[in-house]
Scaffold this motif. Structure first.
Motif, PDB file in Angstrom:
ATOM      1  N   PRO A  43       1.169  -0.795   0.220  1.00 56.15           N
ATOM      2  CA  PRO A  43       0.295   0.319  -0.242  1.00 56.15           C
ATOM      3  C   PRO A  43       0.790   1.438   0.121  1.00 56.15           C
ATOM      4  O   PRO A  43       0.404   2.734  -0.609  1.00 56.15           O
ATOM      5  N   THR A  44       2.160   1.363   1.118  1.00 53.41           N
ATOM      6  CA  THR A  44       2.559   2.595   0.876  1.00 53.41           C
ATOM      7  C   THR A  44       3.472   2.525  -0.537  1.00 53.41           C
ATOM      8  O   THR A  44       3.170   3.979  -1.294  1.00 53.41           O
ATOM      9  N   LYS A  45       4.116   2.393  -1.129  1.00 54.71           N
ATOM     10  CA  LYS A  45       4.153   1.925  -2.545  1.00 54.71           C
ATOM     11  C   LYS A  45       3.167   2.564  -3.719  1.00 54.71           C
ATOM     12  O   LYS A  45       3.931   3.114  -4.289  1.00 54.71           O
ATOM     13  N   ALA A  50       0.581   6.874  -6.223  1.00 56.30           N
ATOM     14  CA  ALA A  50      -0.081   7.930  -6.632  1.00 56.30           C
ATOM     15  C   ALA A  50       0.431   9.307  -6.573  1.00 56.30           C
ATOM     16  O   ALA A  50       0.180  10.374  -7.556  1.00 56.30           O
ATOM     17  N   VAL A  51       0.841   9.547  -5.496  1.00 55.08           N
ATOM     18  CA  VAL A  51       1.662  11.096  -5.090  1.00 55.08           C
ATOM     19  C   VAL A  51       2.477  11.859  -6.092  1.00 55.08           C
ATOM     20  O   VAL A  51       1.766  12.695  -6.131  1.00 55.08           O
ATOM     21  N   VAL A  77      -5.469  14.586  -9.805  1.00 58.85           N
ATOM     22  CA  VAL A  77      -5.763  15.601  -8.798  1.00 58.85           C
ATOM     23  C   VAL A  77      -6.523  14.430  -7.246  1.00 58.85           C
ATOM     24  O   VAL A  77      -6.082  14.342  -6.756  1.00 58.85           O
ATOM     25  N   GLY A  78      -7.250  14.070  -7.994  1.00 61.46           N
ATOM     26  CA  GLY A  78      -7.762  12.520  -7.088  1.00 61.46           C
ATOM     27  C   GLY A  78      -6.457  11.916  -6.039  1.00 61.46           C
ATOM     28  O   GLY A  78      -6.636  10.908  -5.603  1.00 61.46           O
ATOM     29  N   ALA A  85      -3.003  11.419   1.358  1.00 56.76           N
ATOM     30  CA  ALA A  85      -4.081  10.579   3.046  1.00 56.76           C
ATOM     31  C   ALA A  85      -3.156   9.504   3.454  1.00 56.76           C
ATOM     32  O   ALA A  85      -3.552   8.878   4.498  1.00 56.76           O
ATOM     33  N   THR A  86      -3.123   8.921   2.310  1.00 55.04           N
ATOM     34  CA  THR A  86      -2.977   7.024   2.430  1.00 55.04           C
ATOM     35  C   THR A  86      -2.084   7.400   3.434  1.00 55.04           C
ATOM     36  O   THR A  86      -1.783   6.934   4.983  1.00 55.04           O
TER      37      THR A  86
END
Length: 107
Positions: A43-45, A50-51, A77-78, A85-86
């Motif tokens: 999930p961090t990857k 995404a960022v 943007v999303g 946020a994650t």
């Protein structure tokens, strides 16, 4: 004589250059090898992807002179907001539990 005409003097003990003299290599500090980075979970990857990928998608779209449709804007943007946020939600909170004031500099 102005401030730009000034030049610093050579140090008295280092006239022969670096490495000359008796204590040249003995006084050189070599830092220890840093520990390896911790392995990131899946999930961090994806959050980092995404960022970084959201704004990159928008930049590439603009540089390629393509129209920024609603789905490209939503992904860009999303993706950034969701990934950020994650990452914030998964931050460790270990520092708040340790209120030990004795962890200052060690001389």
């Amino acid at each position: 004589m102005g401030p730009r005409d000034w030049s610093p003097r050579e140090p008295a003990g280092d006239a022969g250059g670096a490495g000359s003299g008796e204590g040249g290599d003995e006084d050189h500090f070599v830092p220890p090898e840093p520990p390896p980075l911790p392995e990131a979970d899946t999930p961090t990857k994806f959050a980092w992807l995404a960022v970084l990928g959201g704004p990159l998608l928008l930049i590439v779209t603009v540089l390629a002179q393509q129209p920024v449709t609603w789905w490209i804007a939503t992904l860009g943007v999303g993706g950034f907001l969701g990934g950020f946020a994650t990452l914030v939600a998964r931050m460790r909170e270990d520092d708040e539990e340790d209120d030990d004031p004795g962890r200052g500099a060690v001389v």
